[in-house]
Design a protein around this motif. Structure first.
Motif, PDB file in Angstrom:
ATOM      1  N   ALA A  78       9.159 -40.260  21.037  1.00  0.00           N
ATOM      2  CA  ALA A  78       8.742 -38.861  21.011  1.00  0.00           C
ATOM      3  C   ALA A  78       9.544 -38.029  22.016  1.00  0.00           C
ATOM      4  O   ALA A  78      10.105 -36.992  21.679  1.00  0.00           O
ATOM      5  N   TYR A  79       9.627 -38.510  23.246  1.00  0.00           N
ATOM      6  CA  TYR A  79      10.346 -37.773  24.279  1.00  0.00           C
ATOM      7  C   TYR A  79      11.846 -37.793  24.021  1.00  0.00           C
ATOM      8  O   TYR A  79      12.533 -36.799  24.209  1.00  0.00           O
ATOM      9  N   SER A  80      12.344 -38.955  23.633  1.00  0.00           N
ATOM     10  CA  SER A  80      13.770 -39.097  23.394  1.00  0.00           C
ATOM     11  C   SER A  80      14.227 -38.098  22.344  1.00  0.00           C
ATOM     12  O   SER A  80      15.201 -37.362  22.532  1.00  0.00           O
ATOM     13  N   PHE A  81      13.509 -38.047  21.259  1.00  0.00           N
ATOM     14  CA  PHE A  81      13.839 -37.137  20.164  1.00  0.00           C
ATOM     15  C   PHE A  81      13.759 -35.687  20.628  1.00  0.00           C
ATOM     16  O   PHE A  81      14.702 -34.914  20.455  1.00  0.00           O
TER      17      PHE A  81
END
Lengths: 176, 292
Positions: A78-81
């Protein structure tokens, strides 16, 4: 130049550590669940605006993934994206490398809203949050914007200077 | 149609779409319950955990020092309360020892197997918090003991005040705790906790399945008979089902109302744990988990 850049990236990692360890102690108890500043993300926006949007994309992906893995609660990615996408988009917006302070601050404001909204969107897509978007907006997205704006003001002068030293030594045609 | 092909010919768009698909696949894959982390994840978690370990504790001490100074005036009152609690404790201890001896003797008389006797003999291992992620949508805490000390996924995590969460992922030296605030009745991966009221274990039964983020309270649902339950009762886990340990303090009843379909009742529970200012936590080891 290479060395300067790796030191900067090391500092980003340090910022990531500070975000998880020291920052929770500085935030007042009543606000602890509502202010969750993403300091590393703000610093990476500077990278993608003043250096190169591709650097921003890669750094965003890497540090987002780090966040996902270390604080693995429900899902990874989620954060990476969100960080990768937002950093790339924000690097796309300004026309020249010489972004002035007001424009940069507007970019930071847009960026904060964009990141938290993307993360909220991802979680509600996978059915992990059922609250409406307006709740998230009032609960943590708006308070976050203010704190991140302040942080961006603090790091603006030193970080921009460092990044300009890095880009200046590069040959002019490589700048774009 | 030609325009569409032109759009697809755009390399950037193509990469973006591939990235989107890849990320959705990764998220979907990691969403379900995974028994083990892969080694890169473990490696990253342990390395970062080591660095965080150096930072979190000193910061906590400094913050605690200032907090102590500001709390100085409340010291006398606190002292008085502690003295009363101590008096209660010494009185209860004599009573407790007597009952425990009797209980052991009765279990012997009734020929309990060793396993049955040891069933509720939990070990509490202390763990230091090394970093906190306060993201309101996905709150987690990282603690400094992991697979090497025998931590497993699904173990209960308790603070000094009450139950705070469940171990969600374990690497060799650190483990991530998913807080109870992430509980959600609509999420298939989040298990409810069977609960009862303290001292009324035979009369009260309910399940805690969800946490209301807006009001900061738990919802205890499926209460068949609300007569025995009263406001200000302490709610503890009942251990029915055998997976989750019993006797974990969850909170206090603030309100009881008729449930969604009018067949059962629901109660609002104010959490006992504060979910802020993390220092030490206890990981509760059940005897079965230790044997394996």
């Amino acid at each position: 130049m290479r060395r300067r850049k790796s030191i900067l990236i090391l500092l980003l990692f340090l910022l990531f550590i500070v975000e998880g360890t020291i920052l929770p102690w500085l935030i007042p108890t009543a606000w602890q669940t509502r202010i969750v500043p993403h300091l590393v993300y703000i610093a990476i926006i500077f990278f993608s605006v003043y250096e190169n949007r591709h650097t921003g994309l890669v750094l965003g992906l890497c540090f987002g993934l780090l966040h996902d893995v270390v604080y693995y609660g429900a899902l990874i990615g989620a954060y990476s994206f969100a960080m990768g996408l937002c950093c790339y988009l924000l690097g796309l917006l300004p026309r020249s490398r010489q972004t002035p302070l007001p424009l940069m601050m507007i970019l930071v404001l847009i960026g904060s809203l964009l990141l938290d909204s993307t993360i909220f969107g991802t979680y509600s897509l996978f059915g992990l949050v059922h609250e409406p978007y307006t709740w998230a907006l009032m609960n943590h997205i708006i308070p976050n914007v203010f704190v991140q704006f302040l942080f961006a003001l603090i790091i603006y002068v030193p970080l921009r200077r460092q990044l300009e030293i890095i880009t200046k030594r590069r040959s002019p045609e490589e700048k774009n | 149609m030609l325009k569409l092909f032109k759009l697809l010919g755009n390399k950037r768009l193509f990469v973006l779409l591939i990235g989107l698909i890849l990320f959705i696949a990764v998220m979907g894959f990691t969403l379900g319950s995974r028994t083990n982390l892969s080694w890169p994840e473990k490696f990253v978690k342990d390395t970062v955990g080591f660095v965080q370990n150096v930072f979190y504790k000193p910061a906590g001490y400094i913050a605690g020092f200032f907090e102590d100074i500001s709390n100085l005036h409340a010291l006398q009152e606190e002292n008085e309360q502690l003295k009363i609690a101590l008096a209660h404790y010494t009185r209860d201890k004599a009573h407790y020892n007597w009952i425990e001896q009797e209980n052991v003797w009765l279990k012997d008389e009734l020929n309990f197997t060793l396993e049955q006797k040891e069933m509720y003999n939990y070990t509490w291992k202390i763990a230091q918090v090394i970093s906190v992620n306060d993201d309101p949508l996905n709150r987690t805490v990282v603690v400094n003991i992991g697979a090497r000390e025998g931590v497993k996924e699904g173990q209960a995590v308790h603070s000094a005040e009450g139950l705070v969460g469940v171990v969600s992922h374990v690497s060799n030296f650190t483990s991530t705790v998913k807080l109870l605030t992430a509980m959600d009745a609509l999420d298939p991966n989040s298990n409810g906790i069977a609960v009862t009221a303290e001292g009324k274990a035979n009369e009260v039964f309910g399940v805690i399945e969800s946490y209301d983020k807006a009001s900061g309270t738990f919802l205890m649902s499926r209460i068949e008979d609300p007569k025995a339950l009263a406001v200000h009762d302490t709610i503890v886990s009942s251990g029915i089902g055998g997976v989750f340990p019993r006797g974990m303090i969850i909170g206090e009843v603030t309100d009881i109302q008729v449930g969604e379909y009018g067949l059962t009742y629901t109660a609002t529970i104010k959490p006992a744990a504060s979910f802020t200012d993390w220092k030490e936590l206890f990981i509760v080891f059940t005897p079965e988990a230790e044997k394996e």
